[in-house]
Design a protein around this motif. Structure first.
Motif: not given
Length: 412
Positions: A104-120
Motif C-alpha cells: 500500500a505504501a509502494r502504490v501510494a501516489g503512483g499507478e495502482p496495480p491491476k488488481y486489488n488486494l485482500a488479506v484473509v
C-alpha cells in the motif's frame, strides 16, 4: 513497514492463547480465536482498510485501488491445534498483513496495480474443534456445502454457526472475487532446514483421505464379565490403531504416512467394558494409488479384527482430497523473487493440507514455505527463527506484487 515492526507484531500475537511450554492454543471460534480476530480487525482499521466477514467466518481486510476490480487474496489462518505451535498459520496471516502494508505504501501516489488486494484469515483451517479441516477456504471455493458445515458440531455439541455467533464473527458480507491467491507457511517438515535453503516453492500436494471408523462391541462389567465373554470395543480399536500405523511398511519408505489422532469411547467408565469407539484414520501419500492400496489393505485387516472379536466395525470414507499441482508460472515467480532477494529456493511437495490447496481449485495459487526447525509442527516445540520469518515476509511481499500486476493471468 520494517522487519522490526513485523517481528514485534508476531511476538505480541504469540502471547494470545500462549501455553506454558511456548506454544499457543487458539482453536476455531474460541475466545482466544476472537482475540486474534479482533487484533486483525484493529490492524486493518488503523490503516483505513475495510473489513468483511462472510457467513462461514472468513475474515477479509481489503486494500482497494481499483473499484470493481477483482482481488489477489493473500493470507492463511489464525486458529491453532490444541497445544499447538505459534507459527503454524498465524505467521502467514501476519506476514500477509505486513506485506499488504508495504505494498500500500509502494502504490501510494503512483499507478495502482491491476488488481486489488485482500488479506484473509480463513476460518477453521485446523479442523481440531470442528471437522473437517480447511473448512473456511473450502466453503469459499465451493468444495464444501456451507449449510452442512454450519451444522457441524464440536465434542460438546456446539455447532459452527453457534460458535461463530458466540464470538461475533458469523457475518453476512459479500466475499471478494478472487483473481489469484498467495500464502506463506512454515514447512512443517525437515527438508528446507536439512538442505540449508531459505524458501520452498510448493509444486504439488499429496493425495489424502480419512477413514471414519466405528467399533461397536457390547458394554459389560469389567469385574464380573469373563474374559471369553467380552466384546471389548476398545481392545479391537487398539488393534485398528496399530494396523493404521503399520500399513505404511507395505510401501516404499517416505511414500506414505498414516495415523490415528482422534479417538472417543463410550461409556468411558473405569468399571465398564467399552461398547463403542469412534476413531479417525488419516492416510496421505505422494500418489493416489498408494492411498487406495493402503485403504484396501486396511479394510481387509480391520474386517479380520471384527471377526476375531465378534463385533462390528464400520468404516466410512470421507475428506478425500486429490493431488493438486500448483501453476508453473507461480513457481517461476517464486524462483525469480528468491533470486532477486539473494535467497535460496527449491521446489517442494506439501504433505500437509493448506488453504492454498483449496484455493488452487478455483484460481491460480502460489505457496511459499520457510524452514521448520527439526521439521516439527502441531506441537509447542514448533520453531522458526526471526531471520527465516523475515526473509519469508520479503518474498511474500514481492510475489504478491507480481500477482497484483497479473503475474498469474496466463494460468486462469
Amino acid at each position: 513497514m520494517s522487519t522490526e515492526a513485523f517481528l514485534t507484531d508476531f511476538h505480541q500475537v504469540a502471547a494470545i492463547g500462549a501455553t506454558p511450554a511456548g506454544g499457543v492454543e487458539r482453536q476455531a471460534a474460541t475466545p482466544e480465536d476472537k482475540q486474534l480476530r479482533d487484533w486483525f480487525t484493529a490492524f486493518a482499521a488503523e490503516r483505513g482498510w475495510p473489513v468483511r466477514v462472510d457467513s462461514i467466518g472468513n475474515l477479509f481486510a481489503l486494500v482497494e485501488w481499483r473499484p470493481g476490480a477483482d482481488y489477489v487474496l493473500v493470507g492463511s489462518h489464525l486458529d491453532s491445534q490444541p497445544l499447538g505451535g505459534r507459527f503454524d498459520g498465524a505467521y502467514g496471516v501476519i506476514a500477509a498483513l505486513h506485506a499488504a502494508d508495504r505494498l500500500a505504501a509502494r502504490v501510494a501516489g503512483g499507478e495502482p496495480p491491476k488488481y486489488n488486494l485482500a488479506v484473509v484469515d480463513w476460518f477453521n483451517e485446523e479442523g481440531s474443534r470442528f471437522a473437517p479441516s480447511i473448512m473456511g477456504s473450502s466453503v469459499f471455493a465451493g468444495l464444501m456445502d456451507e449449510q452442512e458445515m454450519l451444522r457441524v458440531t464440536d465434542p460438546d455439541g456446539i455447532t459452527v454457526a453457534e460458535a461463530l455467533d458466540a464470538i461475533g464473527y458469523r457475518g453476512t458480507d459479500e466475499r471478494p472475487k478472487p483473481a489469484a491467491y498467495a500464502e506463506i507457511h512454515i514447512e512443517q517438515g525437515p527438508v528446507l532446514e536439512r538442505e540449508g535453503i531459505a524458501l520452498g516453492a510448493v509444486d504439488r500436494s499429496w493425495y489424502t483421505q480419512k477413514l471414519d471408523v466405528e467399533v461397536l462391541g457390547e458394554q459389560s462389567h469389567t469385574g464380573a464379565t469373563a474374559m471369553a465373554d467380552r466384546r471389548d470395543a476398545l481392545v479391537a480399536a487398539s488393534k485398528v490403531v496399530v494396523l493404521v500405523h503399520d500399513v505404511t511398511a507395505d510401501f516404499e519408505p517416505e511414500s506414505i504416512v498414516s495415523s490415528v489422532g482422534y479417538l472417543t469411547l463410550e461409556p468411558n467408565s473405569p468399571i465398564v467394558v467399552p461398547r463403542r469407539v469412534h476413531l479417525v484414520a488419516d492416510i496421505r501419500a505422494n500418489a493416489p494409488e498408494i492411498v487406495q492400496q493402503a485403504r484396501e489393505l486396511l479394510l481387509e485387516r480391520i474386517a479380520a479384527v471384527a471377526r476375531e472379536h465378534d463385533l462390528t466395525i464400520e468404516v466410512r470414507d470421507f475428506d478425500v482430497r486429490p493431488v493438486q499441482h500448483f501453476p508453473e508460472q507461480g513457481l517461476e515467480i517464486a524462483e525469480k523473487v528468491a533470486a532477486d532477494l539473494g535467497a535460496g529456493i527449491r521446489r517442494i511437495n506439501t504433505m500437509a493440507g493448506h488453504d492454498s490447496v483449496a484455493m488452487n481449485r478455483i484460481v491460480p495459487a502460489l505457496m511459499l514455505f520457510i524452514p521448520s526447525i527439526d521439521g516439527v509442527s502441531h506441537c509447542e516445540r514448533e520453531y522458526t527463527s526471526d531471520d527465516q520469518m523475515a526473509i519469508g515476509v520479503d518474498a511474500l511481499t514481492e510475489a504478491t506484487w507480481e500477482l497484483l500486476q497479473g503475474g498469474l493471468e496466463a494460468e486462469r
